[in-house]
Design a protein around this motif. Structure first.
Motif, PDB file in Angstrom:
ATOM      1  N   ILE A 194      31.409  34.229  41.049  1.00  0.00           N
ATOM      2  CA  ILE A 194      32.561  33.507  40.508  1.00  0.00           C
ATOM      3  C   ILE A 194      33.825  34.347  40.664  1.00  0.00           C
ATOM      4  O   ILE A 194      33.866  35.523  40.293  1.00  0.00           O
ATOM      5  CB  ILE A 194      32.359  33.152  39.021  1.00  0.00           C
ATOM      6  N   SER A 195      34.852  33.713  41.234  1.00  0.00           N
ATOM      7  CA  SER A 195      36.181  34.321  41.318  1.00  0.00           C
ATOM      8  C   SER A 195      37.172  33.275  40.847  1.00  0.00           C
ATOM      9  O   SER A 195      37.353  32.241  41.499  1.00  0.00           O
ATOM     10  CB  SER A 195      36.499  34.753  42.749  1.00  0.00           C
ATOM     11  N   ALA A 196      37.775  33.510  39.700  1.00  0.00           N
ATOM     12  CA  ALA A 196      38.653  32.508  39.084  1.00  0.00           C
ATOM     13  C   ALA A 196      40.093  32.993  39.041  1.00  0.00           C
ATOM     14  O   ALA A 196      40.368  34.191  39.130  1.00  0.00           O
ATOM     15  CB  ALA A 196      38.168  32.196  37.666  1.00  0.00           C
ATOM     16  N   ALA A 197      41.009  32.036  38.877  1.00  0.00           N
ATOM     17  CA  ALA A 197      42.422  32.375  38.739  1.00  0.00           C
ATOM     18  C   ALA A 197      42.650  33.070  37.402  1.00  0.00           C
ATOM     19  O   ALA A 197      41.978  32.790  36.414  1.00  0.00           O
ATOM     20  CB  ALA A 197      43.275  31.120  38.823  1.00  0.00           C
ATOM     21  N   ASN A 198      43.603  33.986  37.378  1.00  0.00           N
ATOM     22  CA  ASN A 198      44.009  34.575  36.104  1.00  0.00           C
ATOM     23  C   ASN A 198      45.495  34.320  35.885  1.00  0.00           C
ATOM     24  O   ASN A 198      46.212  33.899  36.793  1.00  0.00           O
ATOM     25  CB  ASN A 198      43.688  36.078  36.063  1.00  0.00           C
ATOM     26  N   GLU A 199      45.955  34.528  34.679  1.00  0.00           N
ATOM     27  CA  GLU A 199      47.306  34.113  34.295  1.00  0.00           C
ATOM     28  C   GLU A 199      48.406  34.704  35.173  1.00  0.00           C
ATOM     29  O   GLU A 199      49.309  33.977  35.604  1.00  0.00           O
ATOM     30  CB  GLU A 199      47.556  34.461  32.828  1.00  0.00           C
ATOM     31  N   PRO A 200      48.402  36.003  35.490  1.00  0.00           N
ATOM     32  CA  PRO A 200      49.477  36.520  36.347  1.00  0.00           C
ATOM     33  C   PRO A 200      49.536  35.822  37.696  1.00  0.00           C
ATOM     34  O   PRO A 200      50.616  35.566  38.231  1.00  0.00           O
ATOM     35  CB  PRO A 200      49.098  38.003  36.493  1.00  0.00           C
ATOM     36  N   LEU A 201      48.377  35.494  38.281  1.00  0.00           N
ATOM     37  CA  LEU A 201      48.382  34.824  39.567  1.00  0.00           C
ATOM     38  C   LEU A 201      48.884  33.389  39.436  1.00  0.00           C
ATOM     39  O   LEU A 201      49.591  32.886  40.299  1.00  0.00           O
ATOM     40  CB  LEU A 201      46.980  34.840  40.177  1.00  0.00           C
ATOM     41  N   ARG A 202      48.523  32.709  38.361  1.00  0.00           N
ATOM     42  CA  ARG A 202      49.000  31.337  38.166  1.00  0.00           C
ATOM     43  C   ARG A 202      50.521  31.321  38.056  1.00  0.00           C
ATOM     44  O   ARG A 202      51.182  30.437  38.579  1.00  0.00           O
ATOM     45  CB  ARG A 202      48.362  30.729  36.914  1.00  0.00           C
ATOM     46  N   GLN A 203      51.089  32.295  37.381  1.00  0.00           N
ATOM     47  CA  GLN A 203      52.539  32.359  37.262  1.00  0.00           C
ATOM     48  C   GLN A 203      53.191  32.605  38.616  1.00  0.00           C
ATOM     49  O   GLN A 203      54.337  32.253  38.843  1.00  0.00           O
ATOM     50  CB  GLN A 203      52.922  33.476  36.282  1.00  0.00           C
ATOM     51  N   ASP A 204      52.437  33.195  39.527  1.00  0.00           N
ATOM     52  CA  ASP A 204      52.943  33.471  40.858  1.00  0.00           C
ATOM     53  C   ASP A 204      52.748  32.279  41.798  1.00  0.00           C
ATOM     54  O   ASP A 204      53.000  32.359  42.984  1.00  0.00           O
ATOM     55  CB  ASP A 204      52.224  34.703  41.428  1.00  0.00           C
ATOM     56  N   GLY A 205      52.240  31.174  41.252  1.00  0.00           N
ATOM     57  CA  GLY A 205      52.085  29.965  42.049  1.00  0.00           C
ATOM     58  C   GLY A 205      50.767  29.852  42.776  1.00  0.00           C
ATOM     59  O   GLY A 205      50.594  28.965  43.613  1.00  0.00           O
TER      60      GLY A 205
END
Length: 331
Positions: free
Chosen positions: A257-268
């Protein structure tokens, strides 16, 4: 007898297709040469190639600090593929845009995508690293010099994909859509030998491959599933190299499993792994070994790609585990 070499295997696969020209076999042989060279550099390590270790004075297309071997590995792939004359252009995790062949070089009909050194942060720790590659055909009717849009194909369009792992032994695992096969480098003869034919992900494993240091930042479906597994009897593993972790899934089963994390989501972005250079080729290999691969919402190989360096979440592994995730936690 040394067994079936990867070149012999590819020639036999080529003979099964009456219309085959041999160009794909040639592209794969170029990839094999690049992987052999990277493997040799890793074997020597700090003994004679200290300049390949440590940090380079550059960043990649994602603003990440490059290791020296990232830069060298990228150049090796460019040189090997350019000289063969069977690709039209290349794209790499280490380059901002695509790499066009020199005007006087012959131009082929394939597009090569790759992550030359996956898990490069492991280099100075003498831990496993890998290489991931994917081969696409140019779109029907495409002529002239390729543009970046030609690379934005879904994973189902891959002609071939695979990875190399540089561990106690060097292996290449690949698929052309007719199952997944593994080849081990025999250093005495310098050839990759077929050692793992028709690989199939075993069932019944409780292994979980995930970087839980970001667990609190993950979206709920991923966080919920991993939390449930951690409260059970899961055998948690993670190597900081996607190719190595997927290889262990193929060998012993389990789920990655490799999921999105908050800093990456903020980066689009919607994940950590790169869709074209990591997710699509690994998902192709996993599916051809009998497993499943999803981004939490849909099959990974069906996810549209809109940018060269698009990221994606990934859930890959044995059918039992991925099916359970999708049934209970699908977004």
């Amino acid at each position: 007898m040394i067994g079936i070499t990867i070149t012999q295997f590819l020639i036999e696969e080529q003979r099964r297709i009456p219309s085959a020209t041999g160009d794909l076999t040639s592209v794969l042989n170029d990839i094999v040469t690049a992987c052999k060279t990277i493997a040799a550099a890793m074997r020597h390590g700090a003994i004679t190639n200290e300049e390949l270790l440590g940090v380079a004075n550059s960043t990649n297309s994602h603003g990440e600090q490059q290791k020296r071997l990232d830069v060298v590995g990228n150049q090796l792939f460019l040189q090997c593929a350019e000289s063969g004359g069977h690709v039209a252009a290349m794209a790499s995790e280490e380059m901002e845009s695509i790499h066009q062949l020199p005007d006087d070089d012959p131009q082929g009909r394939y597009l090569l995508l790759y992550d030359p050194v996956d898990g490069s942060f492991n280099i100075n720790e003498n831990a496993t690293i890998g290489t991931i590659f994917s081969i696409l055909r140019r779109p029907e009717g495409a002529t002239g010099r390729p543009d970046p849009g030609e690379f934005l194909q879904t994973g189902t369009s891959q002609v071939c994909a695979g990875y190399a792992v540089y561990g106690p032994s060097c292996m290449i695992v690949m698929t052309t859509g007719r199952g997944t096969n593994g080849f081990t480098l025999d250093p005495l003869v310098g050839e990759f030998i077929l050692t793992h034919p028709a690989m199939s992900i075993p069932g019944g494993s409780d292994r979980l491959y995930a970087n839980i240091s970001w667990l609190a930042e993950w979206d709920e479906p991923f966080r919920g599933y991993v939390t449930e597994r951690l409260n059970g009897t899961s055998d948690l593993r993670w190597s900081r190299c996607a190719a190595a972790d997927i290889h262990r899934v193929l060998m012993t089963g389990g789920i990655y499993i490799s999921a999105a994390n908050e800093p990456l989501r903020q980066d689009g972005h919607s994940g950590v792994l790169r869709q074209l250079y990591e997710v699509n080729p690994l998902a192709f290999v996993v599916e051809q070994a009998g497993g499943l691969a999803s981004d939490g919402q849909q099959r990974l190989l069906d996810v549209p790609c809109n940018a060269l360096h698009q990221r994606s979440s990934a859930v890959m592994g044995s059918r039992e585990h991925v099916d359970y995730f999708l049934e209970k936690y699908q977004q």
